[in-house]
Design an enzyme around this catalytic site. Structure first.
Site, PDB file in Angstrom:
ATOM      1  N   ASP A  87      18.690 -50.068 -21.268  1.00  0.00           N
ATOM      2  CA  ASP A  87      19.373 -48.830 -20.886  1.00  0.00           C
ATOM      3  C   ASP A  87      18.413 -47.691 -20.555  1.00  0.00           C
ATOM      4  O   ASP A  87      18.761 -46.515 -20.691  1.00  0.00           O
ATOM      5  CB  ASP A  87      20.335 -48.406 -21.997  1.00  0.00           C
ATOM      6  CG  ASP A  87      21.575 -49.287 -22.034  1.00  0.00           C
ATOM      7  OD1 ASP A  87      22.046 -49.691 -20.958  1.00  0.00           O
ATOM      8  OD2 ASP A  87      22.075 -49.560 -23.142  1.00  0.00           O
ATOM      9  N   ASP A 148      26.820 -53.415 -17.874  1.00  0.00           N
ATOM     10  CA  ASP A 148      26.337 -52.039 -17.933  1.00  0.00           C
ATOM     11  C   ASP A 148      25.016 -51.850 -17.186  1.00  0.00           C
ATOM     12  O   ASP A 148      24.716 -50.766 -16.683  1.00  0.00           O
ATOM     13  CB  ASP A 148      26.102 -51.591 -19.380  1.00  0.00           C
ATOM     14  CG  ASP A 148      27.199 -51.975 -20.351  1.00  0.00           C
ATOM     15  OD1 ASP A 148      27.762 -53.074 -20.198  1.00  0.00           O
ATOM     16  OD2 ASP A 148      27.460 -51.199 -21.283  1.00  0.00           O
TER      17      ASP A 148
END
Length: 379
Positions: A87, A148
């Site tokens: 991320d 994601d």
């Protein structure tokens, strides 16, 4: 409607500067944000909100607070604080890269490029994918990709543009293609996560981490797909990415509840809690703005997608925003983080706030988010 919503949102963000101090908002708890240090995957969304607010208002307090977060992210990278995950794009696209886009700061640009190098350490050459979590060879997390990641790839595409080094873009495109092939099902729904054999790269199977079940469709994951594939199309011009974004968007809109904001999963049995996830609808709305910017108005899906965007945004503004509350810390009510895990159902989600404001600003002022370089001259 959009302008009133934006003004209210920015007033809330400005008030939160003093409330939060050096801490970062995470998720809601009793209609207040929990505060955390700069050590989670969510921290960049507060930075992004500050930069968006500054771009709209010109308020120097927002600018200085945003710059302060970039300094915090510089220290985080130096100290290597919880960066062993994929991320990195969420963290550094909305902080360092945002400062580069808004102000042309060379030091911010170099920080964002250094972050792209950190993300590249997640690339698993044998399998041809970015491992989401855990160290290489981890018996549980090894071989896992998640949907994601599509929103982390723009940091790498951008890094190739800035450096002329194709390695970042090649890896990002390979990840997007693997996601298209294995995370998106034949009916245009999606898996949250997919596993591959770590040694050979052979596909093992799809699963979920935050959705209801392996065969269900976690709505936030579907929203990541809408926006992420549209962004991969922007950078690569691969028509398959645009088509995939469109198909996932049609699926999302066809499964909207009557009030226009989705539940946390599209396939919930009757006995399951019917928590909403306004953050999923906010991400999908921002993704629809991006998707529509690439579609010809003659496309057979264009009108339905445009109408769906309008319906979703009107629902978020009129039924889910905190506008006019006066004491609110979040912008959107009724978000959900990880329902099965018991984490923050039905409260504020900082990423929901970010994508909500980004969608509003794109619609009202043409102020894009920070996923790609804007074509304009710098001051």
């Amino acid at each position: 409607m959009w302008e009133t919503a934006i003004e209210g949102a920015i007033a809330t963000i400005a008030s939160n500067i003093d409330r939060f101090g050096d801490s970062y908002p995470h998720v809601g708890e009793g209609s207040r944000y929990t505060r955390i240090e700069n050590n989670d995957w969510t921290n960049g969304f507060w930075s992004g909100l500050l930069w968006l607010g500054y771009e709209y208002s010109g308020d120097e307090r927002l600018r200085e607070a945003a710059r302060k977060t970039t300094a915090s992210f510089r220290q985080r990278l130096k100290d290597n604080v919880v960066l062993d995950h994929h991320d990195i794009g969420f963290l550094y696209s909305l902080s360092a890269k945002a400062e580069w886009i808004v102000e042309g700061s060379e030091t911010a640009k170099e920080l964002a490029l250094a972050a792209a190098d950190v993300m590249m350490k997640r690339w698993r050459k044998a399998g041809g994918y970015f491992q989401a979590w855990g160290p290489e060879g981890d018996p549980v997390e090894g071989g896992r990709i998640i949907i994601d990641c599509l929103l982390n790839l723009p940091l790498l595409y951008w890094a190739s543009e800035q450096t002329g080094n194709p390695v970042y873009k090649e890896a990002a495109k390979a990840q997007a293609e693997k996601s298209r092939r294995y995370l998106v099902r034949g009916d245009d729904s999606s898996y949250h996560t997919f596993f591959f054999d770590q040694r050979t790269g052979e596909p093992v199977g799809g699963a979920t981490h935050q959705g209801f079940g392996n065969g269900s469709t976690w709505t936030r994951g579907q929203a990541w797909g809408i926006y992420g594939f549209a962004l991969s199309y922007r950078y690569t011009r691969d028509p398959l990415f645009l088509e995939t974004s469109k198909r996932m968007a049609v699926y999302f809109l066809e499964h909207l509840p009557e009030d226009g904001v989705v539940y946390w999963d599209f396939h919930l049995p009757e006995e399951q809690p019917k928590y909403r996830d306004s953050s999923a609808s906010a991400i999908a709305a921002a993704g629809l703005v991006e998707l529509l910017s690439h579609l010809d108005q003659k496309d057979t899906a264009f009108k339905d997608l445009r109408d769906g965007l309008q319906y979703t945004m009107e629902a978020l503004v009129s039924k889910y925003s905190t506008n006019g509350d006066g004491t609110e810390e979040g912008l959107l009510k009724h978000g959900s983080y990880h329902v099965r895990g018991g984490l923050a159902p039905d409260d504020y989600m900082i990423w929901g706030d970010y994508f909500y404001l980004e969608a509003l600003l794109r619609l009202e002022r043409g102020i894009d988010g920070y996923w790609y370089e804007r074509n304009r001259e710098r001051d």
